[in-house]
Design a protein around this motif. Structure first.
Motif, PDB file in Angstrom:
ATOM      1  N   LEU A  20       8.995   2.506   7.598  1.00 36.67           N
ATOM      2  CA  LEU A  20       7.699   1.926   7.226  1.00 36.67           C
ATOM      3  C   LEU A  20       6.991   1.312   8.438  1.00 36.67           C
ATOM      4  O   LEU A  20       5.759   1.279   8.500  1.00 36.67           O
ATOM      5  N   ARG A  38      -0.488   1.925   2.870  1.00 38.98           N
ATOM      6  CA  ARG A  38      -0.355   2.261   1.451  1.00 38.98           C
ATOM      7  C   ARG A  38      -0.491   3.752   1.195  1.00 38.98           C
ATOM      8  O   ARG A  38       0.214   4.317   0.346  1.00 38.98           O
ATOM      9  N   ARG A  41       2.278   5.659   4.904  1.00 41.43           N
ATOM     10  CA  ARG A  41       3.660   5.278   5.225  1.00 41.43           C
ATOM     11  C   ARG A  41       4.521   5.061   3.987  1.00 41.43           C
ATOM     12  O   ARG A  41       5.680   5.469   3.963  1.00 41.43           O
ATOM     13  N   ILE A  42       3.976   4.419   2.971  1.00 43.59           N
ATOM     14  CA  ILE A  42       4.761   4.230   1.749  1.00 43.59           C
ATOM     15  C   ILE A  42       5.065   5.569   1.068  1.00 43.59           C
ATOM     16  O   ILE A  42       6.223   5.834   0.713  1.00 43.59           O
ATOM     17  N   THR A  45       7.821   7.371   3.059  1.00 43.97           N
ATOM     18  CA  THR A  45       9.143   6.773   2.884  1.00 43.97           C
ATOM     19  C   THR A  45       9.714   7.097   1.510  1.00 43.97           C
ATOM     20  O   THR A  45      10.914   7.381   1.370  1.00 43.97           O
ATOM     21  N   ARG A 172      -0.634   9.929   0.076  1.00 43.97           N
ATOM     22  CA  ARG A 172      -1.000   9.616  -1.304  1.00 43.97           C
ATOM     23  C   ARG A 172      -1.888  10.717  -1.887  1.00 43.97           C
ATOM     24  O   ARG A 172      -2.857  11.145  -1.274  1.00 43.97           O
TER      25      ARG A 172
END
Length: 312
Positions: A20, A38, A41-42, A45, A172
């Motif tokens: 992260l 948000r 990286r999230i 991971t 995302r």
């Protein structure tokens, strides 16, 4: 939870926190840093966790079904079949959605894996080393068909991108389908005892009341779903399903139910560590994680073969 498992969990969590925090874009010194964190990286991971766990456990399931420690989706042609399914969907349907691409990859993965199992039933095997050789030969044939078809449809470049095995395209809105493999992980935990019985052979499984053929179909379906989804979102993760189950079983034996948490942890930790190396080794550029994972996997694969030959 055992002390060893707790230590392993702490190490894996530390690797995920490091993942992260790793990146060329400074999230602390830019106004849109939180949005980048948000949205990129999230999800990346989370994808590491889901892909690492699913592919490691898929390798374990395939090894039980075939009773061979050298098989996993990339040594049985399953990944190549998933790529062919993805290619066929892209050729037939213009601009297909991710669910349609995933469906094509999963269906061909299932068909291809069943073809591999049927081929094993018709071939007299004198050595367990012949099983991955047959699988890789079958995968090479399917890959050649995919390459020819991609050349005819002008999709060769897309085919290369799909198989590069990288988390750079995970963000995302493009990774959420990966949550489906969480169901695969849960299902493998649920069927752990029956899959263990399958690993003992058809006669023993039938004698203790396990429907052998039904469990083989269920196990193959779970592997196909995991392979198809991961191939669509991430690409190929070579040897992951080979390395992890073998390392765990060499250390802890063959108790499937107690090994499953370790397989998950080691799979997540290994793919995260390889991803961190791929992101930092030639920073600010990034190499596909499949390159690092392939190098590690090839070394382990050769070591396992040498170990098997010495024991024979």
């Amino acid at each position: 939870m055992s002390p060893g498992l707790a230590v392993g969990l702490v190490i894996v969590v530390a690797l995920l926190v490091l993942s992260l925090a790793t990146g060329e874009y400074s999230i602390l010194s830019h106004d849109d840093g939180w949005e980048m964190f948000r949205n990129v990286r999230i999800p990346r991971t989370i994808a590491l966790v889901l892909a690492g766990a699913a592919m490691s456990m898929s390798g374990l399931v395939m090894q039980l079904i075939t009773q061979n420690r050298f098989v996993e989706p990339t040594t049985t042609g399953t990944t190549e079949w998933a790529g062919l399914g993805l290619l066929l969907v892209m050729a037939v349907v213009p601009r297909p959605g991710i669910l349609m691409r995933m469906s094509g990859a999963v269906i061909l993965s299932f068909i291809g894996t069943m073809v591999f199992f049927l081929l094993l039933r018709r071939v007299s095997l004198r050595s367990s080393l012949l099983v991955p050789i047959i699988g890789m030969m079958l995968g090479a044939v399917v890959s050649a068909i995919s390459t020819f078809f991609a050349l005819q449809t002008d999709m060769l470049q897309s085919l290369g991108i799909w198989f590069q095995g990288s988390f750079t395209t995970v963000y995302r809105g493009q990774y959420e389908v990966l949550w489906l493999v969480l169901g695969v992980v849960v299902a493998i935990f649920y069927y752990a005892d029956r899959l263990t019985a399958v690993g003992l052979g058809e006669d023993i499984a039938t004698n203790i009341g396990v429907d052998y053929r039904r469990m083989v179909l269920i196990g193959t379906g779970l592997v196909a779903i995991a392979t198809g989804v991961v191939t669509v979102v991430v690409g190929s993760l070579p040897f992951l399903g080979l390395i992890v189950p073998n390392l765990v079983s060499m250390r802890r034996g063959d108790d499937l139910r107690s090994n499953l948490p370790w397989v998950c942890l080691v799979g997540i930790g290994l793919v995260t560590a390889c991803d961190l190396i791929s992101r930092t080794i030639i920073s600010p550029f990034e190499i596909p994680v499949a390159v690092v994972l392939g190098l590690v996997g090839a070394v382990v694969f050769i070591a396992l073969i040498i170990r098997h030959i010495r024991r024979s």
